[in-house]
Design an enzyme around this catalytic site. Structure first.
Site, PDB file in Angstrom:
ATOM      1  CB  CYS A   5      13.472 -18.119   9.229  1.00 39.64           C
ATOM      2  SG  CYS A   5      13.236 -17.690  10.964  1.00 39.64           S
ATOM      3  CB  CYS A   8       9.703 -17.141   9.149  1.00 41.06           C
ATOM      4  SG  CYS A   8      10.492 -15.528   9.309  1.00 41.06           S
ATOM      5  CG  ASP A  31      12.199 -24.509  23.485  1.00 41.55           C
ATOM      6  OD1 ASP A  31      12.794 -23.427  23.338  1.00 41.55           O
ATOM      7  OD2 ASP A  31      12.695 -25.612  23.146  1.00 41.55           O
ATOM      8  CG  HIS A  47      13.395 -12.988   9.791  1.00 37.77           C
ATOM      9  ND1 HIS A  47      13.557 -14.247  10.330  1.00 37.77           N
ATOM     10  CD2 HIS A  47      14.641 -12.512   9.565  1.00 37.77           C
ATOM     11  CE1 HIS A  47      14.853 -14.522  10.406  1.00 37.77           C
ATOM     12  NE2 HIS A  47      15.534 -13.488   9.950  1.00 37.77           N
ATOM     13  CG  ASN A  84      20.033 -17.157  24.801  1.00 37.53           C
ATOM     14  OD1 ASN A  84      20.510 -16.770  25.858  1.00 37.53           O
ATOM     15  ND2 ASN A  84      19.412 -18.323  24.691  1.00 37.53           N
ATOM     16  N   GLY A  90      24.839 -18.321  22.923  1.00 33.45           N
ATOM     17  CA  GLY A  90      23.995 -19.493  22.686  1.00 33.45           C
ATOM     18  C   GLY A  90      22.764 -19.272  21.833  1.00 33.45           C
ATOM     19  CG  HIS A  95      12.242 -15.302  13.889  1.00 32.60           C
ATOM     20  ND1 HIS A  95      11.514 -15.291  12.705  1.00 32.60           N
ATOM     21  CD2 HIS A  95      11.449 -14.707  14.818  1.00 32.60           C
ATOM     22  CE1 HIS A  95      10.343 -14.713  12.913  1.00 32.60           C
ATOM     23  NE2 HIS A  95      10.282 -14.352  14.194  1.00 32.60           N
ATOM     24  CG  HIS A  97      13.702 -17.042  20.359  1.00 36.30           C
ATOM     25  ND1 HIS A  97      14.569 -16.941  19.286  1.00 36.30           N
ATOM     26  CD2 HIS A  97      14.350 -17.781  21.288  1.00 36.30           C
ATOM     27  CE1 HIS A  97      15.677 -17.606  19.545  1.00 36.30           C
ATOM     28  NE2 HIS A  97      15.583 -18.120  20.758  1.00 36.30           N
TER      29      HIS A  97
HETATM   30  P1  5GP Z   1      18.099 -19.908  21.303  1.00 39.45           P
HETATM   31  O1  5GP Z   1      19.236 -20.812  21.697  1.00 39.45           O
HETATM   32  O2  5GP Z   1      18.201 -19.444  19.887  1.00 39.45           O
HETATM   33  O3  5GP Z   1      17.888 -18.790  22.300  1.00 39.45           O
HETATM   34  O4  5GP Z   1      16.804 -20.779  21.452  1.00 39.45           O
HETATM   35  C1  5GP Z   1      16.238 -21.486  20.399  1.00 39.45           C
HETATM   36  C2  5GP Z   1      15.160 -22.352  21.012  1.00 39.45           C
HETATM   37  O5  5GP Z   1      14.305 -22.777  19.983  1.00 39.45           O
HETATM   38  C3  5GP Z   1      15.702 -23.602  21.700  1.00 39.45           C
HETATM   39  O6  5GP Z   1      15.259 -23.612  23.054  1.00 39.45           O
HETATM   40  C4  5GP Z   1      15.110 -24.742  20.886  1.00 39.45           C
HETATM   41  O7  5GP Z   1      14.746 -25.841  21.677  1.00 39.45           O
HETATM   42  C5  5GP Z   1      13.902 -24.092  20.233  1.00 39.45           C
HETATM   43  N1  5GP Z   1      13.542 -24.652  18.933  1.00 39.45           N
HETATM   44  C6  5GP Z   1      14.386 -24.884  17.876  1.00 39.45           C
HETATM   45  N2  5GP Z   1      13.693 -25.376  16.826  1.00 39.45           N
HETATM   46  C7  5GP Z   1      12.393 -25.432  17.217  1.00 39.45           C
HETATM   47  C8  5GP Z   1      11.200 -25.853  16.557  1.00 39.45           C
HETATM   48  O8  5GP Z   1      11.181 -26.279  15.395  1.00 39.45           O
HETATM   49  N3  5GP Z   1      10.045 -25.784  17.272  1.00 39.45           N
HETATM   50  C9  5GP Z   1      10.003 -25.307  18.551  1.00 39.45           C
HETATM   51  N4  5GP Z   1       8.818 -25.283  19.150  1.00 39.45           N
HETATM   52  N5  5GP Z   1      11.099 -24.902  19.207  1.00 39.45           N
HETATM   53  C10 5GP Z   1      12.292 -24.968  18.537  1.00 39.45           C
HETATM   54 ZN    ZN Z   2      12.231 -15.697  10.815  1.00 38.58          ZN
END
Ligand code: 5GP
Ligand code: ZN
Length: 111
Positions: A5, A8, A31, A47, A84, A90, A95, A97
């Site tokens: 993850c 995590c 992000d 987690h 989300n 989406g 995990h 956020h």
């Molecule tokens: P979700 O679509 O799950 O709501 O958002 C996931 C977010 O995590 C996306 O905006 C994506 O750009 C961000 N993200 C994915 N992998 C990483 C990473 O390794 N580091 C950071 N800082 N953001 C990430």
């Molecule tokens: Zn996690």
């Protein structure tokens, strides 16, 4: 801690990251693919797959306090928060956020 993850690993220091704000149980970082001039992610260290699985009410509070503290620190007064929940809307990282976005116009309800 859940293996493989990415959040995590970030939240527990396995992947060195810069935190905008951190508390005992929550971290806030930028992000990697920002959708606004400021795009923060507010993430519990523990987690939790999504909002559906979040039972800890103290942690719920701490997540929202982290939103307040991080935006205060960055001097941001107007911001959009997004959670989300589920693939269908989406969610890509399973995990929990909270997205915090600021610095551009947003339309409502779309966009
Ligand atoms: P979700 O679509 O799950 O709501 O958002 C996931 C977010 O995590 C996306 O905006 C994506 O750009 C961000 N993200 C994915 N992998 C990483 C990473 O390794 N580091 C950071 N800082 N953001 C990430
Ligand atoms: Zn996690």
């Amino acid at each position: 801690m859940s293996e493989n993850c990415i959040f995590c690993k970030i939240a527990n220091g396995q992947i060195p990251s810069e935190f905008v704000y951190e508390s005992d149980n929550v971290v806030v970082f930028n992000d990697i693919n920002p959708q606004a001039p400021t795009h923060l992610l507010v993430v519990p260290r523990v987690h939790v797959e999504s909002l559906k699985e979040l039972k800890d009410t103290a942690l719920m509070s701490e997540l929202l306090i982290a939103v307040q503290e991080a935006t205060k620190k960055l001097d941001i007064s107007d911001y959009r928060t997004v959670i989300n929940t589920g693939k269908g809307v989406g969610q890509e990282v399973f995990h929990l956020h909270i997205h915090v976005m600021a610095g551009r116009e947003f339309s409502w309800p779309a966009g």
